[in-house]
Scaffold this motif. Structure first.
Motif, PDB file in Angstrom:
ATOM      1  N   GLN A  67      38.760 -29.348  -2.118  1.00  0.00           N
ATOM      2  CA  GLN A  67      37.487 -29.444  -2.827  1.00  0.00           C
ATOM      3  C   GLN A  67      37.089 -28.097  -3.423  1.00  0.00           C
ATOM      4  O   GLN A  67      36.661 -28.028  -4.576  1.00  0.00           O
ATOM      5  CB  GLN A  67      36.385 -29.942  -1.887  1.00  0.00           C
ATOM      6  CG  GLN A  67      35.011 -30.005  -2.564  1.00  0.00           C
ATOM      7  CD  GLN A  67      33.945 -30.670  -1.709  1.00  0.00           C
ATOM      8  OE1 GLN A  67      34.253 -31.321  -0.721  1.00  0.00           O
ATOM      9  NE2 GLN A  67      32.687 -30.501  -2.081  1.00  0.00           N
ATOM     10  N   TYR A  79      33.810 -35.199  -6.462  1.00  0.00           N
ATOM     11  CA  TYR A  79      33.344 -33.919  -6.998  1.00  0.00           C
ATOM     12  C   TYR A  79      34.188 -33.604  -8.223  1.00  0.00           C
ATOM     13  O   TYR A  79      35.296 -34.138  -8.389  1.00  0.00           O
ATOM     14  CB  TYR A  79      33.491 -32.793  -5.954  1.00  0.00           C
ATOM     15  CG  TYR A  79      34.822 -32.779  -5.246  1.00  0.00           C
ATOM     16  CD1 TYR A  79      35.956 -32.222  -5.841  1.00  0.00           C
ATOM     17  CD2 TYR A  79      34.963 -33.340  -3.985  1.00  0.00           C
ATOM     18  CE1 TYR A  79      37.182 -32.214  -5.193  1.00  0.00           C
ATOM     19  CE2 TYR A  79      36.189 -33.343  -3.332  1.00  0.00           C
ATOM     20  CZ  TYR A  79      37.286 -32.773  -3.950  1.00  0.00           C
ATOM     21  OH  TYR A  79      38.516 -32.786  -3.319  1.00  0.00           O
ATOM     22  N   MET A 120      36.774 -27.487  -7.463  1.00  0.00           N
ATOM     23  CA  MET A 120      35.458 -27.244  -8.062  1.00  0.00           C
ATOM     24  C   MET A 120      35.375 -25.914  -8.800  1.00  0.00           C
ATOM     25  O   MET A 120      34.542 -25.737  -9.690  1.00  0.00           O
ATOM     26  CB  MET A 120      34.376 -27.307  -6.982  1.00  0.00           C
ATOM     27  CG  MET A 120      34.151 -28.704  -6.422  1.00  0.00           C
ATOM     28  SD  MET A 120      32.860 -28.759  -5.152  1.00  0.00           S
ATOM     29  CE  MET A 120      31.395 -28.365  -6.132  1.00  0.00           C
TER      30      MET A 120
END
Length: 407
Positions: free
Chosen positions: A19, A94, A23
């Motif tokens: 993640q 995300y 991101m």
């Protein structure tokens, strides 16, 4: 070592790392925050590291016992793509926070996997012999030249590499599966970027101009005949033009046109044959149409070939430690990889890690805005890499391999 349990204990770490890298993606040669975070995590895992200028990050795990040295590799750069918040069928958990930049090839997953592989091997270093070198390679999307800095570092510091392993997540292989291909696994690539120069003019008098678009049309037709005229029908080769820029007004003949593309192949001679024919077509058609040309980029990169002995070690290790059902009969991939260069220098294997899962919507093709990864697939990739590492380091038979030149 209970590999499955070790990986199970780190599934949250894999997901968290994935993640973070997803991101905050960074483009080739701009992976400053990424490399800083990698070194931060390596320090947290008690793995010493060094930053290789114009190369990336190296981490070294020493078991404290004599033995072989295995190189494990991941690439870390992203692509200039604006990410969609929808994958094939679902809302993504995300997305990239860096506008216009996206991990659309899976390098975020590769980086997360390698960090956790290092963590587990370090925590269990008393259960194996030798050393493991973790190589986080920057700039892979720009080619393989950054690898040369690593090779120079190994030579300068007398680090002898006995073998190597890497993996690439793959959109068309189910999550939880690993594919090991013996021999050619990923295509070589010939990339070209060319500018044609003519003489501009008014659209009403093409006779007073030299239109580079006319010249390109002839070149394009010639390019599409190379496959038929010069390459064996038994060989696999694809060609595509991905860049074409020429003129911006309907009544103005432009004086310049830019075009570029790539050729993919599994036989280096075919790539060389294509390159030579393109050069001949450029000369002939520019002469015919009265144009000039400049080659902005022209590069010929290697086919990625897995070592037969190493592929066998990998298959046996994965079947033994993870189960035979994890192995997947994948096909060679027409994409290209800088890891091809490393596999010319050291014996090794480059696996494919499945990430496709219809339930969460992952399975969009690489280099697309909808690309997404199933974290469960990354966990399987970590387990496969550790299984191979332990098997390779314990393997006592000779491996048939002759290092090849890199140019």
């Amino acid at each position: 070592m209970n590999i499955k349990q070790c990986v199970h204990d780190n599934v949250d770490e894999i997901a968290d790392l994935h993640q973070y890298f997803h991101m905050y993606p960074e483009l080739s040669t701009e992976e400053f925050r990424t490399m800083e975070y990698i070194q931060k995590k390596l320090k947290e895992y008690n793995i010493p590291s060094v930053h290789i200028e114009n190369g990336g990050i190296l981490g070294i795990i020493d078991s404290g016992k004599p033995g072989k040295t295995l190189l494990l590799r991941a690439d870390i750069d992203a692509l200039p793509i604006t990410e969609s918040d929808i994958n094939i069928s679902k809302q993504k958990k995300y997305i990239s926070q860096n506008k216009g930049i996206m991990h659309a090839c899976g390098h975020d997953g590769h980086t997360a996997m390698l960090l956790v592989e290092g963590k587990i091997l370090q925590e269990n270093h008393n259960e194996w012999e030798g050393k493991v070198v973790l190589m986080f390679e920057e700039g892979e999307e720009n080619g393989s030249r950054y690898l040369l800095q690593f090779f120079a570092y190994f030579e300068k510091h007398a680090i002898h590499i006995d073998g190597c392993y890497g993996t690439h997540v793959r959109w068309d292989i189910p999550s939880g599966k690993i594919s090991i291909i013996t021999g050619p696994a990923m295509a070589g690539v010939f990339a070209f970027d060319i500018t044609l120069m003519g003489i501009g003019g008014h659209g009403s008098r093409p006779d007073l101009a030299v239109n580079p678009i006319d010249c390109f049309a002839a070149i394009y037709n010639g390019i599409n005949t190379i496959r038929m005229r010069n390459i064996s029908p038994q060989h696999c080769l694809t060609v595509s033009i991905g860049k074409l820029k020429g003129g911006d007004r309907i009544n103005v003949i432009s004086d310049m046109l830019e075009f570029g593309g790539t050729v993919r192949y599994f036989n280096e001679n075919d790539g060389q044959q294509f390159k030579e024919n393109l050069e001949r077509i450029l000369e002939n058609e520019c002469s015919n149409f009265g144009c000039r040309y400049i080659v902005n980029k022209k590069s010929l990169n290697y086919v990625l070939r897995n070592n037969e002995d190493c592929a066998r070690i990998a298959c046996n290790a994965i079947a033994k430690d993870l189960g035979e059902d994890v192995l997947y009969a994948g096909q060679p991939w027409m994409a290209s990889e800088s890891m091809a260069l490393t596999l010319r220098v050291y014996p090794g294997v480059f696996s494919f890690t499945g990430i496709a899962n219809a339930e969460i919507g992952s399975g969009a093709n690489h280099h697309t805005a909808a690309f997404d990864i199933d974290d469960a697939g990354l966990a399987t990739g970590v387990a496969a890499a550790i299984a191979y590492s332990l098997a390779f380091l314990a393997y006592t038979q000779p491996i048939s391999f002759t290092a090849q030149s890199i140019e």
